[in-house]
Write an enzyme that holds these catalytic residues in place. Sequence first.
Site, PDB file in Angstrom:
ATOM      1  N   ARG A 103       0.841  -1.193   0.000  1.00 35.22           N
ATOM      2  CA  ARG A 103       0.000   0.000   0.000  1.00 35.22           C
ATOM      3  C   ARG A 103       0.877   1.244   0.000  1.00 35.22           C
ATOM      4  O   ARG A 103       1.939   1.275   0.634  1.00 35.22           O
ATOM      5  CB  ARG A 103      -0.852  -0.036   1.272  1.00 35.22           C
ATOM      6  CG  ARG A 103      -1.895   1.058   1.394  1.00 35.22           C
ATOM      7  CD  ARG A 103      -2.957   0.960   0.360  1.00 35.22           C
ATOM      8  NE  ARG A 103      -4.138   1.739   0.735  1.00 35.22           N
ATOM      9  CZ  ARG A 103      -5.107   2.032  -0.121  1.00 35.22           C
ATOM     10  NH1 ARG A 103      -5.043   1.636  -1.396  1.00 35.22           N
ATOM     11  NH2 ARG A 103      -6.161   2.714   0.280  1.00 35.22           N
ATOM     12  N   THR A 372      -7.979   0.338  -9.920  1.00 33.94           N
ATOM     13  CA  THR A 372      -7.576  -0.978  -9.467  1.00 33.94           C
ATOM     14  C   THR A 372      -7.689  -2.083 -10.545  1.00 33.94           C
ATOM     15  O   THR A 372      -8.646  -1.970 -11.317  1.00 33.94           O
ATOM     16  CB  THR A 372      -8.422  -1.279  -8.236  1.00 33.94           C
ATOM     17  OG1 THR A 372      -8.333  -0.103  -7.420  1.00 33.94           O
ATOM     18  CG2 THR A 372      -8.106  -2.486  -7.544  1.00 33.94           C
ATOM     19  N   ASN A 392      -5.983   4.066  -7.586  1.00 36.77           N
ATOM     20  CA  ASN A 392      -7.253   4.656  -7.144  1.00 36.77           C
ATOM     21  C   ASN A 392      -8.109   5.070  -8.328  1.00 36.77           C
ATOM     22  O   ASN A 392      -8.477   4.230  -9.121  1.00 36.77           O
ATOM     23  CB  ASN A 392      -7.046   5.777  -6.126  1.00 36.77           C
ATOM     24  CG  ASN A 392      -8.309   5.998  -5.297  1.00 36.77           C
ATOM     25  OD1 ASN A 392      -9.112   5.090  -5.165  1.00 36.77           O
ATOM     26  ND2 ASN A 392      -8.502   7.185  -4.757  1.00 36.77           N
ATOM     27  N   ASP A 414      -8.065   7.887   0.028  1.00 35.23           N
ATOM     28  CA  ASP A 414      -8.608   6.788   0.839  1.00 35.23           C
ATOM     29  C   ASP A 414      -8.432   7.029   2.331  1.00 35.23           C
ATOM     30  O   ASP A 414      -8.960   6.286   3.154  1.00 35.23           O
ATOM     31  CB  ASP A 414      -7.962   5.452   0.446  1.00 35.23           C
ATOM     32  CG  ASP A 414      -8.545   4.892  -0.863  1.00 35.23           C
ATOM     33  OD1 ASP A 414      -9.622   5.352  -1.275  1.00 35.23           O
ATOM     34  OD2 ASP A 414      -7.918   4.006  -1.459  1.00 35.23           O
ATOM     35  N   SER A 444     -10.112  -0.922   0.500  1.00 40.91           N
ATOM     36  CA  SER A 444     -11.162  -1.945   0.396  1.00 40.91           C
ATOM     37  C   SER A 444     -10.700  -3.144  -0.424  1.00 40.91           C
ATOM     38  O   SER A 444     -11.470  -4.090  -0.631  1.00 40.91           O
ATOM     39  CB  SER A 444     -12.416  -1.369  -0.276  1.00 40.91           C
ATOM     40  OG  SER A 444     -12.908  -0.286   0.462  1.00 40.91           O
ATOM     41  N   GLY A 463     -13.061  -1.850  -7.800  1.00 37.70           N
ATOM     42  CA  GLY A 463     -14.414  -1.330  -7.605  1.00 37.70           C
ATOM     43  C   GLY A 463     -14.583  -0.485  -6.361  1.00 37.70           C
ATOM     44  O   GLY A 463     -15.692  -0.293  -5.882  1.00 37.70           O
ATOM     45  N   GLY A 464     -13.476   0.038  -5.814  1.00 40.33           N
ATOM     46  CA  GLY A 464     -13.565   0.963  -4.677  1.00 40.33           C
ATOM     47  C   GLY A 464     -14.314   0.354  -3.514  1.00 40.33           C
ATOM     48  O   GLY A 464     -14.103  -0.802  -3.148  1.00 40.33           O
TER      49      GLY A 464
END
Length: 562
Positions: A103, A372, A392, A414, A444, A463-464
Site C-alpha cells: 500500500r 484498481t 485509485n 482513501d 477496500s 471497484g472501490g
Amino acid sequence: MTFSFPRARAFAVLRRAGAMAFLLCIIWVHGAHAAREAIASAHPLATQAGMQTLAKGGNAFDAAVAVAAALGVVEPFASGLGGGGFLLLHREADGFEVMIDARETAPGKATPTMYVGADGKPMDKASVSGMKAAGIPGEPAALAWLAEHYGRLPLSVSLAPAIRLARDGFATDERFIFVVGMRKALIQDNPQLAAVFLDHGQAPAPGFMIRQPKLAGTLEALAARGRDAFYTGDIARNMVAAVQAGGGIWELDDLQRYKVVERAPQRFTYRGAKITCAPLPSAGGLTLAQTLQILERFALRELDSVQRIHLVTEALRRGYQDRARYLGDPDFVQVPTWLATHAYADRRAASIDLKRATASEALAAMAEGDNTSHFSVVDAAGNRVAATLSINLPFGAGVMAGDTGVVLNDEMDDFAIAPDVENAYRLVGGANNLVQPYKRPLSSMTPTFVEDERGVLVLGTPGGSRIISMVLLGILDYVERTDRDIERIVSAPRYHHQYLPDRIEYEPGALPAATVEGLRALGHTVQEGRRRWGNMQAVYVERATGEASGHSDPRAKGGALF
Ligand code: DON
C-alpha cells in the site's frame, strides 16, 4: 512477443483455440488433458505475459510480477508503478501464506489537515487530483520483493514482457477508450498524459498504438537494479522534483524509507469453508469476516431473495459501519481486537430486525462505547497469488512523475480527509483513518482464497468501496449453492450497501421489480445504479482432478468498471 490485436479479437482467438468464452485463461499443459496452471487478469496481454513467464520456468510468484507489470502498461488507468496494492500468496511446498502489503504511504510532511482549507472546509479535489493527492508508491517495491523472496526468475525475465509492451506499444481496445473518454478533461489538462494516451488531444480510436518509451526505461532500470532503481538515485530525484514543482510534498527520504510489509492474512471460516484474505490496512478481510460471521447465523439457503438481500444488506451495513468508525493502519492505530469474534457477530446479528431495515442513523445511535486491477494466478505446483493493485481513480491523480512515464496514484483520498467527510467512493472514516506521516490509507482491496472440499477459489476485483460486497456475494454464491459455477460468480448481478449513504444500490436490471418492492416494504431505500460495476478475476482449482481454470468478469467488455 507482443500482440497488437484488440481485446475483442484476443477473446475470439482464445475461443477458437478452445479456451472457454470470456476466459483470460491460457492453458499450458505438457501432454495432460487438464490445465494445472491458470491466470485470470483484466487484459489478455497481461495474462499472456504471465503465461510466458510460467513457460520460462517461473512459478506463480514470477508470473504475478509479469502480470502486474504488464497490467501497469496496458491498463495504465487502473494500476502501475505509481500505485500500490495487496498481494496474497500461498506457497504449496510448505503451506506458507502471507500478504505483501504494498500500500502507498503518506509522505513525511503529510498532516491530518492537509486537505482542509483555511475556512475549515475540505479542499475541493486536493486529495484526488494533482501531485498533492499521491502517496508514495508501493508496487515497484512489491515486484522486487516478490522476485527476490518467492520467485525463481530474475526481474530481467519477469519484467521483459511489460518492457516490450511499453516500448513497442499495444493497441487500444474499447475499454481503454471508454476510460479515456470518462477522464478526458483530466488527461487533456496534463500535457504529459495527453502526449501518451490521447491521439492529437482526443480519445484514440480502437486499434491506436499506445507507446510508453519513458515507462519502458523505468521498468528497465527496475529490472536491472531492483528496488533501489526506483526509490533512490536518478529516478527518485526526478520524481521528487516533479512532485514538488507541482505543489506536492514528497521528499527523497519518503521514497528511500518505503518498505513493503509482510502481514499475516485475515483468516476465518464461513460454513466450513476456509477464507484467507487481506488484513489491515485493507478493510477487506475484517469487514468480510464480520459480515459473513453475521450471515452464518441465518439459514440463508431457506430464504426468498427479498429476505436474503435484506440480511446481506444488514450485515454489510454493520460491517461498513465498523469500517468507518474503527479501521485504519494497524501500525499507527489500535483497532479493536474483538471485531471479528463470534461473540460480537452474535450481538450484531441479534440487532437485526428480520422484518425491518435498521436505519444507519439509528445504528449509529445504538453504538457501543465509544472507510484498481485484480488478477489471480495458480501454477502447476499449487502456488497461488491473488493480487489487487490500484492507482485509485481512473488515471490516478492525473499526473505523471517527471520523465519516468509513471502515472501517479491519488490514494491519499482513501484517508478520511476529515472525520465524516465522504471520499470519492462516498465512504466516511473516523480518527483512525486520518492522515499521518508514513501511514497507509485504509483500503477496500480484498484479494481472497476460498477453500472447501470441492476446491480452491482465488478471487478479487477492483471497484472501490464495492469491492468488499462483490467478494462477499462471490463467496456466498460459492458456499451457499451446491451447483458450483465460477462463470456465474464473476458475472452475477450485484447489489451493495455501505452503511452510508443509507441505501441499497443495484446494477441496472440486477433486481426484479418485485424484489425491489419487497425490500422497500421492509423500509430500505433501494436505488438502481447507472452502470454495472466490478471486474472480477477468478481462478478455480478443483480438488478431485487438480484442474485449474480462469474466469473473467464479462462486465469490462461492456465498459462497466468501477
Ligand atoms: O484501496 C481502495 O480501496 C481503492 N483505492 C480501490 C480503488 C479501486 O478499486 C478503483 N477501481 N475501480
